[in-house]
Design an enzyme around this catalytic site. Structure first.
Site, mmCIF file in Angstrom:
data_model
loop_
_atom_site.group_PDB
_atom_site.id
_atom_site.type_symbol
_atom_site.label_atom_id
_atom_site.label_comp_id
_atom_site.label_asym_id
_atom_site.label_seq_id
_atom_site.Cartn_x
_atom_site.Cartn_y
_atom_site.Cartn_z
ATOM 1 N N LYS A 197 38.214 -13.538 56.142
ATOM 2 C CA LYS A 197 37.067 -13.500 57.061
ATOM 3 C C LYS A 197 35.781 -13.838 56.296
ATOM 4 C CE LYS A 197 34.060 -10.631 58.511
ATOM 5 N NZ LYS A 197 32.928 -11.588 58.588
ATOM 6 N N GLY A 250 30.797 -7.257 49.068
ATOM 7 C CA GLY A 250 29.654 -7.088 49.957
ATOM 8 C C GLY A 250 28.894 -5.835 49.597
ATOM 9 N N SER A 251 28.264 -5.230 50.592
ATOM 10 C CA SER A 251 27.401 -4.075 50.325
ATOM 11 C C SER A 251 28.222 -2.815 50.065
ATOM 12 C CB SER A 251 26.467 -3.848 51.510
ATOM 13 O OG SER A 251 27.222 -3.578 52.669
ATOM 14 N N GLU A 253 27.499 0.018 51.226
ATOM 15 C CA GLU A 253 27.566 0.709 52.515
ATOM 16 C C GLU A 253 28.832 0.298 53.293
ATOM 17 O OE1 GLU A 253 24.106 -0.496 54.605
ATOM 18 O OE2 GLU A 253 24.637 0.644 56.402
ATOM 19 N N GLU A 272 34.248 -5.175 45.448
ATOM 20 C CA GLU A 272 33.162 -5.641 44.559
ATOM 21 C C GLU A 272 31.884 -5.424 45.342
ATOM 22 O OE1 GLU A 272 33.924 -6.588 41.627
ATOM 23 O OE2 GLU A 272 35.841 -7.645 41.657
ATOM 24 N N CYS A 306 24.876 -10.214 43.183
ATOM 25 C CA CYS A 306 25.225 -8.803 43.004
ATOM 26 C C CYS A 306 24.898 -8.316 41.589
ATOM 27 C CB CYS A 306 26.690 -8.558 43.342
ATOM 28 S SG CYS A 306 27.807 -9.677 42.510
ATOM 29 N N GLU A 403 19.094 -1.645 45.786
ATOM 30 C CA GLU A 403 19.344 -3.081 45.656
ATOM 31 C C GLU A 403 18.468 -3.826 46.660
ATOM 32 O OE1 GLU A 403 23.290 -4.632 46.888
ATOM 33 O OE2 GLU A 403 23.242 -5.757 45.020
HETATM 34 P P1 NAI Z 1 27.683 -6.759 54.392
HETATM 35 O O1 NAI Z 1 28.309 -5.894 53.378
HETATM 36 O O2 NAI Z 1 27.464 -6.228 55.765
HETATM 37 O O3 NAI Z 1 28.530 -8.115 54.571
HETATM 38 C C1 NAI Z 1 29.563 -8.559 53.734
HETATM 39 C C2 NAI Z 1 30.798 -8.891 54.556
HETATM 40 O O4 NAI Z 1 31.305 -7.702 55.142
HETATM 41 C C3 NAI Z 1 30.570 -9.855 55.708
HETATM 42 O O5 NAI Z 1 31.693 -10.725 55.814
HETATM 43 C C4 NAI Z 1 30.526 -8.932 56.903
HETATM 44 O O6 NAI Z 1 30.892 -9.564 58.114
HETATM 45 C C5 NAI Z 1 31.552 -7.888 56.511
HETATM 46 N N1 NAI Z 1 31.444 -6.597 57.201
HETATM 47 C C6 NAI Z 1 30.319 -5.990 57.651
HETATM 48 N N2 NAI Z 1 30.626 -4.821 58.246
HETATM 49 C C7 NAI Z 1 31.969 -4.667 58.155
HETATM 50 C C8 NAI Z 1 32.883 -3.662 58.568
HETATM 51 N N3 NAI Z 1 32.476 -2.561 59.200
HETATM 52 N N4 NAI Z 1 34.199 -3.830 58.302
HETATM 53 C C9 NAI Z 1 34.627 -4.925 57.656
HETATM 54 N N5 NAI Z 1 33.812 -5.912 57.254
HETATM 55 C C10 NAI Z 1 32.500 -5.789 57.491
HETATM 56 O O7 NAI Z 1 26.310 -7.266 53.800
HETATM 57 P P2 NAI Z 1 24.993 -7.747 54.604
HETATM 58 O O8 NAI Z 1 24.683 -6.809 55.726
HETATM 59 O O9 NAI Z 1 25.153 -9.161 54.950
HETATM 60 O O10 NAI Z 1 23.888 -7.574 53.476
HETATM 61 C C11 NAI Z 1 23.275 -6.322 53.294
HETATM 62 C C12 NAI Z 1 23.073 -6.010 51.849
HETATM 63 O O11 NAI Z 1 24.319 -5.913 51.209
HETATM 64 C C13 NAI Z 1 22.312 -7.048 51.063
HETATM 65 O O12 NAI Z 1 20.940 -6.895 51.192
HETATM 66 C C14 NAI Z 1 22.795 -6.745 49.678
HETATM 67 O O13 NAI Z 1 22.062 -5.680 49.151
HETATM 68 C C15 NAI Z 1 24.220 -6.311 49.871
HETATM 69 N N6 NAI Z 1 25.174 -7.411 49.618
HETATM 70 C C16 NAI Z 1 25.815 -7.449 48.428
HETATM 71 C C17 NAI Z 1 26.661 -8.494 48.127
HETATM 72 C C18 NAI Z 1 27.363 -8.570 46.830
HETATM 73 O O14 NAI Z 1 27.681 -9.668 46.387
HETATM 74 N N7 NAI Z 1 27.675 -7.470 46.202
HETATM 75 C C19 NAI Z 1 26.849 -9.620 49.052
HETATM 76 C C20 NAI Z 1 26.178 -9.456 50.321
HETATM 77 C C21 NAI Z 1 25.355 -8.392 50.550
#
Ligand code: NAI
Ligand code: MG
Length: 500
Positions: A197, A250-251, A253, A272, A306, A403
């Site tokens: 996804k 991703g995040s 959270e 990660e 990240c 972050e």
């Molecule tokens: P996110 O963590 O919501 O998104 C990452 C992925 O997770 C996306 O594919 C999203 O559709 C998916 N996702 C979201 N909610 C989910 C759930 N309940 N179950 C399964 N998958 C889910 O990140 P977002 O909201 O785009 O960005 C927010 C913050 O997260 C950023 O400001 C940054 O601080 C952090 N982040 C960190 C990343 C990293 O590389 N460690 C990458 C992206 C965001």
């Protein structure tokens, strides 16, 4: 400002790709979402819709998992030799490489990043990643184990490394293509089948990759690609009882939500997550490389990284010089659309991320931080933020603790090394860290004391698919690169039998 000659002419294949709604890849076929819904993906340089994409949801995840399950349990994939799996992966890498320019443009348009960086870094790294893991397909080995428990018998005991099964992979938007290949690589090398996804902000390069996956000749259902939102498609994938493992970037959270969602069938997880990485400059550092190193550690990819070196600690004697040097670089970086080849800082990914980063800047000012340079949104169209150096900051401030995921570095002076280490480690995260010094003993002593998955000495952000990568503490679970990926994508089976 961009002039016509500096703006890349969009490749006709890219125009063609974005012109019609993209679909889901399930069981080797491109299909519409069961709901018939689509969602827009935007060009962050303009805020305009770039393309429409089928919106996967629970029903589509069910179909994709069924296809992945069938391909794993009964399909031809299981009967391929490791060398054949490796050859398919290598062929996919060749196909991507042959269309590097299309991938680079699509990545730049969908994510906002400079096309120059996508050409130099994102897409070649993705190709190399596929090739690196293709090599692993033939090297998934167990071992023989001498037993001592029953001295009267002789035993043959050995381990098999077996494929973990059907893997759900959820990736973010900051390095869409790199993330897709970094996730697919280990899974395919060991023989898993996958439901991928992509992030809702950047689904396009994964979907173009899907076309090449078919061209390469992967059996139907081995790789299924379901764009959609996290709270719907992502959540359904994480909760699915027939998925054996989730790999997520991703995040933090959302990482925690995934841990909860995975409890139903106790699927395995690799995570990660976020970071707030300290980058430490000692007064005995080679300052002429530490300054650009520190600037690049935070401003690369608009700070949407990240491992970004977002907390810069500088020993007192060099503090002013480093703040001044990093600020000069920050203010010299050319901000603009990614498709302009002179651009060094593109837009942030979305309106939401723009609001988040600007919200952090406001909170910094309220708590007493000052911008040595930058400090606000750039322009009114698109999601641009000026590269920003914040001073007058301390470890209690939100901008130092959380972050930001944008081009914002907080710089703090230090004098006492023990106090510095305590501050550097005083974070819920533990992804990366940097140390700049000419003193080799000090460098390695501090590398050992930093609670982070990767420590860079006199460099920053160097990554390679052969080098384990992941986080301590709330930066994640597991190490996905290098041979450590075997721990995440295989089960170890012990087999033993008496032979006397
Ligand atoms: P996110 O963590 O919501 O998104 C990452 C992925 O997770 C996306 O594919 C999203 O559709 C998916 N996702 C979201 N909610 C989910 C759930 N309940 N179950 C399964 N998958 C889910 O990140 P977002 O909201 O785009 O960005 C927010 C913050 O997260 C950023 O400001 C940054 O601080 C952090 N982040 C960190 C990343 C990293 O590389 N460690 C990458 C992206 C965001
Ligand atoms: Mg987009």
């Amino acid at each position: 400002m961009a002039t016509a000659t500096q703006t890349v002419a969009v490749d006709p294949n890219v125009n063609h790709f974005v012109a019609k709604p993209r679909r889901l890849l399930i069981g080797g076929k491109w299909v519409d979402a069961a709901s018939g819904k689509t969602f827009p993906t935007y060009n962050p340089a303009t805020g305009e819709v770039l393309a429409h994409v089928a919106e996967g949801d629970k029903e589509d995840i069910d179909r994709a998992v069924a296809a992945a399950r069938a391909a794993f349990d009964r399909g031809p994939w299981r009967r391929l030799t490791p060398a054949e799996r490796g050859r398919l992966m290598w062929r996919l890498a060749d196909l991507v490489e042959a269309r590097l320019e299309e991938f680079a443009q699509l990545e730049s348009l969908d994510n906002g990043k400079p096309v120059v960086m996508a050409r130099l870094a994102d897409i070649p790294i993705s190709v190399d990643t596929l090739r690196y893991y293709a090599g692993w397909a033939t090297k998934v080995e167990g071992s023989t184990i001498p037993l001592s428990m029953q001295p009267e018998w002789k035993f043959l005991a050995y381990t098999l490394r077996e494929t973990i099964g059907v893997v759900g992979q959820i990736i973010p938007w900051n390095f869409p293509m790199v993330m897709a290949t970094l996730k697919l690589g280990p899974a395919l090398a060991v023989g898993c089948t996958v439901v991928l996804k992509p992030a809702e902000q950047t689904p396009l390069t994964a979907l173009l990759l899907g076309e090449l996956i078919q061209e390469a000749g992967f059996p139907d259902g081995v790789i299924n690609i379901i764009p959609g939102y996290g709270s719907t498609a992502g959540a359904a994938l994480c909760a699915h009882p027939l998925v054996d493992k989730i790999a997520f970037t991703g995040s933090t959270e959302v990482g925690k939500l995934i841990v909860h969602a995975a409890t139903g069938n106790l699927k395995k997880l690799s995570l990660e997550l976020g970071g707030k990485s300290p980058n430490i400059v000692f007064k005995d550092a080679e300052i002429d490389s530490a300054i650009p190193g520190a600037a690049n550690a935070i401003f690369f990819n608009q700070g949407e990284v990240c491992v970004a070196g977002s907390r810069l600690y500088v020993e007192d004697a060099q503090f002013d010089k480093v703040v001044d040097g990093v600020s000069k670089i920050a203010s010299s970086l050319r901000i603009g659309p990614g498709m302009d080849t002179t651009t060094q800082i593109g837009p942030l990914i979305s309106q939401e991320q723009l609001a988040r980063v600007c919200g952090y800047l406001e909170s910094g000012y309220t708590e007493g931080a000052k911008a040595a340079t930058g400090g606000k949104r750039h322009g009114e169209k698109g999601y641009f933020v000026e590269p920003t150096v914040l001073v007058n900051t301390n470890d209690k401030m939100k901008v130092v603790r959380e972050e930001i995921f944008g081009p914002v570095v907080t710089v703090m002076p230090f004098s006492d090394v023990d106090d510095l280490i305590a501050k550097a480690n005083n974070t819920p995260y533990g992804l990366g860290a940097g140390v700049w010094t000419r003193d080799i003993k000090k460098a390695h002593r501090i590398a050992a004391e930093l609670r982070a998955g990767t420590v860079w000495i006199n460099c920053y952000g160097v990554l390679d698919p052969a080098m384990p990568f992941g986080g301590y503490k709330q930066s994640g679970w597991g190490r996905e690169m290098g041979r450590q990926m075997l721990d995440l994508y295989t089960e170890t089976k012990s087999v033993c039998t008496p032979i006397t």
